[in-house]
Design an enzyme around this catalytic site. Structure first.
Site, short mmCIF file in Angstrom:
data_model
loop_
_atom_site.label_atom_id
_atom_site.label_comp_id
_atom_site.label_asym_id
_atom_site.label_seq_id
_atom_site.Cartn_x
_atom_site.Cartn_y
_atom_site.Cartn_z
CB CYS A 2 -0.92 0.01 1.22
SG CYS A 2 -1.85 -1.51 1.43
NE ARG A 27 4.55 1.71 -1.58
CZ ARG A 27 5.75 1.19 -1.39
NH1 ARG A 27 6.75 1.56 -2.17
NH2 ARG A 27 5.98 0.31 -0.45
CD1 TRP A 76 -2.43 -4.79 -4.67
CD2 TRP A 76 -1.84 -5.94 -2.84
NE1 TRP A 76 -2.26 -6.11 -5.04
CE2 TRP A 76 -1.90 -6.84 -3.93
CE3 TRP A 76 -1.50 -6.45 -1.59
CZ2 TRP A 76 -1.62 -8.19 -3.82
CZ3 TRP A 76 -1.22 -7.80 -1.46
CH2 TRP A 76 -1.28 -8.66 -2.57
CG ASN A 102 2.35 -1.27 3.14
OD1 ASN A 102 1.76 -2.29 2.83
ND2 ASN A 102 3.39 -0.81 2.46
N GLY A 103 1.22 -3.60 5.39
CA GLY A 103 1.77 -4.82 5.95
C GLY A 103 0.68 -5.79 6.35
CD GLU A 487 10.12 -10.08 -17.30
OE1 GLU A 487 9.74 -8.90 -17.20
OE2 GLU A 487 10.04 -10.90 -16.36
CE LYS A 491 6.68 -7.19 -17.15
NZ LYS A 491 7.52 -8.08 -16.46
CD GLU A 494 3.87 -8.65 -14.31
OE1 GLU A 494 4.30 -8.58 -13.16
OE2 GLU A 494 4.47 -8.16 -15.29
CG HIS A 510 9.31 -33.48 -22.93
ND1 HIS A 510 9.51 -34.84 -23.03
CD2 HIS A 510 10.41 -32.90 -23.49
CE1 HIS A 510 10.66 -35.08 -23.62
NE2 HIS A 510 11.23 -33.92 -23.91
CE LYS A 609 7.80 -1.09 -10.27
NZ LYS A 609 7.89 -1.74 -11.57
#
Length: 614
Positions: A2, A27, A76, A102-103, A487, A491, A494, A510, A609
């Protein structure tokens, strides 16, 4: 995760808080709220963005004008769905204390049960609300101890992580701040102070900051601040300076921060190398590890710990260090590392990688490795971050602020740093100065090659139009390009919410090959390296099953052009350098597919983030 912002001074607190929250919205953006002291304690919070909160406040009669002290939060969600009641700030029963957090409070259910037995009523589903009632309970039972002591006493009962910012009508001349596992910074102005999760909301007002460490509290007044440990021992903290300007956290004419940051990569890569690459001398100078270089070179093993995009960079780092320096390397998810009782010795080097320098899982891995006696080295982007402070040595990536939630420039900056590290470890061990010169010369040419790739942006948009309605996608690569495939898939999922998976190209047969049909786009990284012929065979296997092939290939490659439905060409490069080039078109492809689907690429759903909770 957050965003926290606080202010005490002489200016309009509400406007400063709202502006600060908009700087921090990367955030978290599920809900937002502010609280100010203006004769009373006024709180307004709601589900949605900071912009929506601003619109509501402009239309409301909430008395916030003229207040010069306040706190704000953008959330968040962890405990409790995004809604008005779960938004921060949270208040105590009589409306005299407001708190933002936050946490995660791990023992909140036990604390909540006890508080309910004492008559406290809860209005939210969050773990955070427990804290404000706990402080109230302690303070009410012993009013003589005061605000600061009540917060300190409450924190003795708390298990978990927190970044806290609290104000009270009972002592309306201060903000009490505390940190354990969640970053907080205090900005020092002229007769005013700013509190935030990071420097983004502060830099337009002051560059002078103090970073709180774990287990510290701050009592911030209009004329001074005091920092103490939770045990009430006063601390003398170094005043640092924010290393970026306000222009770096603005869009600069781009539609989205993500697109801006993709296009910043030629400059970022130059910045990573500036002062470190001495081409004529065939030398790399990494000042942050010089004092430990002998120990690094003599290590029996390197362990790289990271999460998400940084983990993908770490995989490339494994290939680079093993190829150049011939030191064994393991790459671990930081989130799994400390839970599997890893074997760590004093001869090991543990490298932790994090853009923010605050990733909770990575910090936990760092601390475990340090306890076991390993040399712990950090690679991070944020000066003054916890990883930068808690590692013995390290390298900053110098990528500048990255606002887009989906990492782009931080990834290529991390890979570049790992490339330089691998060359440094190889010098005098496995590689001559002339060989090192050749590798440095090629690396120095990468920014110009990235610029050439970026000029294909419009063409990549046209390719994206063909695949914006895809439901699934495979990314395949081999060698150095296998982590790039991972990656690229990350992307896409996300920011576009299309299910995507990255695989080594040879592993397709496979299992994943069962998924391929005419509706399955398959992105191949088919650059010319020692596995090129094998990748061409994999493309043929997809074509024979009617899959759609998008290929990343080297300029002038007519063979790939014959096989693929679409080709994005990149300049030729050796295998160790190739990831810095092949990642760029995959970033652009994901970006354009997401925007064509109407997704908010800077604020993808359910993400934030900086992941400061486990």
């Amino acid at each position: 995760m957050c965003g926290i912002v606080g202010y005490i001074g002489s200016r309009d607190a509400a406007e400063l808080l709202l502006n600060g929250l908009q700087r921090l919205e990367y955030r978290g953006y599920d809900s937002a709220g502010i609280a100010v002291l203006n004769g009373g304690l006024t709180v307004h919070k709601q589900k949605g963005s900071v912009g929506e909160l601003r619109e509501t406040l402009e239309k409301s009669e909430a008395h916030m004008q003229g207040a010069t002290i306040g706190i704000g939060h953008t959330r968040w969600a962890t405990h409790g769905a995004p809604c008005d009641s779960n938004a921060h700030p949270h208040m105590n029963s009589d409306g005299t204390i407001a708190l933002i957090h936050n946490g995660i409070i791990e023992n909140y259910s036990v604390l909540k049960k006890d508080l309910i037995s004492k008559g406290y009523e809860f209005k939210s589903d969050t773990d955070s609300e427990v804290l404000v009632h706990l402080i109230d309970n302690i303070w009410s039972e012993k009013p003589e101890i005061g605000f600061e002591a009540a917060v300190r006493a409450a924190l003795y009962h708390v298990e978990g992580a927190y970044g806290l910012c609290i104000i009270s009508l009972r002592e309306p001349d201060k903000v009490v701040v505390a940190r354990k596992g969640s970053p907080l910074v205090i900005g020092i102005g002229d007769g005013e102070y700013f509190i935030a999760s990071d420097g983004a909301p502060i830099v337009e007002h002051t560059k002078k900051v103090v970073y709180l460490s774990d287990g510290e509290m701050a009592i911030v007044k209009r004329d001074a601040y005091t920092i103490k440990t939770i045990e009430n021992i006063e601390q003398d903290k170094h005043v640092s300076e924010i290393d970026f300007d306000i222009t770096e956290i603005e869009k600069g004419g781009f539609e989205h921060f993500m697109l801006k940051e993709i296009f910043e990569q030629p400059t970022v890569l130059q910045d990573v190398m500036r002062g470190r690459v001495r081409l004529e001398e065939g030398q790399v100078r990494l000042g942050g590890i010089e004092d430990y270089l002998d120990r690094l070179k003599l290590s029996s093993r390197v362990i790289i710990c990271a999460c998400g995009t940084s983990w993908h960079a770490g995989l490339i780092g494994e290939y680079l260090i093993e190829e150049f320096a011939r030191i064994p390397v393991e790459v671990d998810y930081a989130s799994e590392f400390r839970y599997r009782n890893p074997v760590i010795t004093k001869d090991d080097v543990v490298i932790v990688i994090s853009q923010s320098g605050e990733t909770a899982d990575t910090l936990a891995a760092l601390r475990l490795a340090r306890e076991k006696g390993a040399l712990v080295m950090g690679i991070c982007n944020v000066v003054g971050s916890t990883i930068a402070r808690e590692t013995l040595c390290g390298i900053y990536t110098h990528a500048g602020p990255e606002i887009g939630v989906a990492s782009t420039k931080a990834f290529t900056a991390q890979v570049t740093v790992l490339y330089l590290l691998a060359l440094t470890l190889s010098k005098g061990r496995t590689m001559s100065r002339d060989e090192l010169k050749l590798y440095l010369k090629e690396l120095s040419g990468v920014p110009g090659k990235v610029e050439r790739i970026l000029k294909q942006n419009s063409m990549i948009l046209q390719i994206a139009e063909n695949y914006k309605d895809a439901r699934n996608c495979l990314y395949l690569g081999r060698g150095y390009n296998f982590p790039v495939a991972l990656e690229g898939a990350l992307k896409l999922k996300e920011i576009s919410y299309i299910h995507a998976e990255g695989y080594p190209a040879a592993e397709m047969k496979h299992g994943p090959i069962a998924l391929i049909d005419e509706d399955m786009p398959v992105i191949f990284i088919a650059t010319r390296d020692n596995s090129y012929a094998k990748v061409l065979s994999n493309i043929e296997e997809v074509r024979s099953r009617k899959g759609k092939v998008i290929a990343i290939a080297n300029e002038g490659d007519e063979e790939v052009d014959r096989l693929a439905d679409h080709v994005i060409y990149i300049p030729a490069a050796s295998a160790p350098v190739a990831p810095l080039l092949s990642a760029i078109p995959l970033q652009l492809l994901a970006y354009h597919i997401a925007t064509l689907r109407g997704c908010n690429v800077d604020r993808p759903r359910n993400l934030a983030k900086s992941v400061t909770v486990e």
